[in-house]
Design an enzyme around this catalytic site. Structure first.
Site, short mmCIF file in Angstrom:
data_model
loop_
_atom_site.label_atom_id
_atom_site.label_comp_id
_atom_site.label_asym_id
_atom_site.label_seq_id
_atom_site.Cartn_x
_atom_site.Cartn_y
_atom_site.Cartn_z
N ARG A 104 0.85 -1.20 0.00
CA ARG A 104 0.00 0.00 0.00
C ARG A 104 0.88 1.24 0.00
NH1 ARG A 104 -4.83 0.32 4.26
NH2 ARG A 104 -3.11 0.88 5.63
N THR A 108 -1.22 7.47 -0.62
CA THR A 108 -2.52 7.32 -1.30
C THR A 108 -3.33 6.14 -0.75
OG1 THR A 108 -1.66 5.79 -2.96
CG2 THR A 108 -1.50 8.16 -3.45
N ASP A 200 0.27 -3.55 11.94
CA ASP A 200 0.76 -3.87 10.59
C ASP A 200 1.14 -5.35 10.54
OD1 ASP A 200 2.46 -2.17 8.10
OD2 ASP A 200 2.76 -4.31 8.45
N ASP A 203 4.75 -6.32 9.35
CA ASP A 203 5.78 -6.01 10.36
C ASP A 203 5.71 -6.99 11.52
OD1 ASP A 203 6.87 -3.87 9.03
OD2 ASP A 203 5.61 -2.38 10.02
C1 PRP Z 1 -1.20 -4.91 4.21
C2 PRP Z 1 -2.02 -6.19 4.24
C3 PRP Z 1 -2.81 -6.10 2.97
C4 PRP Z 1 -3.07 -4.62 2.85
C5 PRP Z 1 -4.49 -4.36 3.27
O1 PRP Z 1 -0.12 -5.05 3.38
O2 PRP Z 1 -1.24 -7.35 4.35
O3 PRP Z 1 -2.13 -6.58 1.83
O4 PRP Z 1 -2.16 -3.97 3.72
O5 PRP Z 1 -4.82 -3.04 3.08
P1 PRP Z 1 -5.91 -2.56 2.02
O6 PRP Z 1 -7.10 -3.44 2.20
O7 PRP Z 1 -6.17 -1.14 2.43
O8 PRP Z 1 -5.31 -2.65 0.66
P2 PRP Z 1 0.95 -3.89 3.18
O9 PRP Z 1 0.56 -3.02 2.04
O10 PRP Z 1 1.19 -3.20 4.48
O11 PRP Z 1 2.23 -4.67 2.69
P3 PRP Z 1 3.13 -5.76 3.46
O12 PRP Z 1 2.31 -7.02 3.58
O13 PRP Z 1 4.28 -5.92 2.54
O14 PRP Z 1 3.52 -5.20 4.80
N1 URA Z 2 -2.52 -3.32 6.68
C1 URA Z 2 -2.18 -3.85 7.86
O1 URA Z 2 -1.19 -4.58 7.97
N2 URA Z 2 -2.97 -3.57 8.92
C2 URA Z 2 -4.04 -2.79 8.83
O2 URA Z 2 -4.73 -2.58 9.85
C3 URA Z 2 -4.38 -2.25 7.58
C4 URA Z 2 -3.61 -2.53 6.51
#
Ligand code: PRP
Ligand code: URA
Length: 209
Positions: A104, A108, A200, A203
């Site tokens: 994400r 944005t 997150d 993380d």
């Molecule tokens: C997190 C999560 C989803 C997304 C959800 O990933 O694992 O993929 O956010 O958010 P959304 O419904 O608003 O799209 P992130 O983008 O943080 O990436 P990561 O798994 O690499 O940490």
């Molecule tokens: N991505 C995450 O990992 N946690 C949230 O709560 C939303 C998006």
């Protein structure tokens, strides 16, 4: 219209609650993710078709049930979806695994694609896309768009925690996709994080913060 199923199994609820606790360290968080993935996969695959097969037990010939029909593909959304793959493979070891890499954009909140690789015969497989968090729904919608573009037709989405906004976005964009959720939370905050959520997910699984 999509089927939205929120699991109420006490073991799933208990493990998700432990994952929410900010004091749960990454090692334990990963173990819980693997365990919840196994339990959820058991439910998500409940309607897999079976066929009758003849074999011999040590006692006598028998007509027994075995899985029939389409094979499965597990598609984690990177990174956090990776934490669920091992548990799912323990239950369905013959599934193929594809990857959809999305993050994400912090400003944005829109998903940005950086890597995608699917099994060649994805069009013939029943697909389970997995990601622990369904927040705005942007990542889930983009992942389903991608697998559909590559020919997949029979698609489910499995996640741990969903916000109402994410469920609505995914249902609206892809009404044919069934959604399996361990817990439906209250809302998104101003940073589009799920409240109360678990923070997150990437993380917490990989210990990057
Ligand atoms: C997190 C999560 C989803 C997304 C959800 O990933 O694992 O993929 O956010 O958010 P959304 O419904 O608003 O799209 P992130 O983008 O943080 O990436 P990561 O798994 O690499 O940490
Ligand atoms: N991505 C995450 O990992 N946690 C949230 O709560 C939303 C998006």
């Amino acid at each position: 219209m999509a089927k939205v199923m929120v699991f109420d199994h006490p073991l799933i609820q208990h493990k998700v609650s432990l994952m929410r606790d900010k004091n749960t360290p990454s090692k334990e968080f990963r173990n819980l993710a693997r365990e919840v993935a196994m339990l959820m996969t058991y439910e998500v695959t409940r309607d897999l078709p079976t066929e009758e097969v003849d074999l011999e037990t040590p006692i006598c010939p028998a007509r027994v049930k075995m899985l029939a029909g389409k094979k499965l593909a597990i598609i984690p959304i990177l990174r956090a979806g990776l934490g669920f793959v091992d548990g799912m493979l323990e239950i369905i070891p013959s599934a193929k695994v594809g990857h959809v890499g999305l993050y994400r954009d912090p400003d944005t909140k829109e998903p940005v694609e950086y890597y995608c690789k699917l099994p060649e015969d994805i069009d013939k497989r029943r697909v389970i896309i997995v990601d622990p968090m369904l927040a705005t729904g942007g990542s889930a919608v983009a992942a389903v768009d991608f697998v559909k573009k590559n020919g997949a037709k029979d698609i489910s989405f499995m996640c741990l925690i969903a916000a109402p906004e994410g469920i609505e976005a995914l249902e609206t964009a892809h009404p044919d996709v069934n959604i399996f959720i361990a817990a439906k939370d209250e809302k998104l905050n101003e940073n589009a994080y799920i409240v109360p959520g678990l923070g997150d997910a990437g993380d917490r699984i990989f210990g990057t913060k």
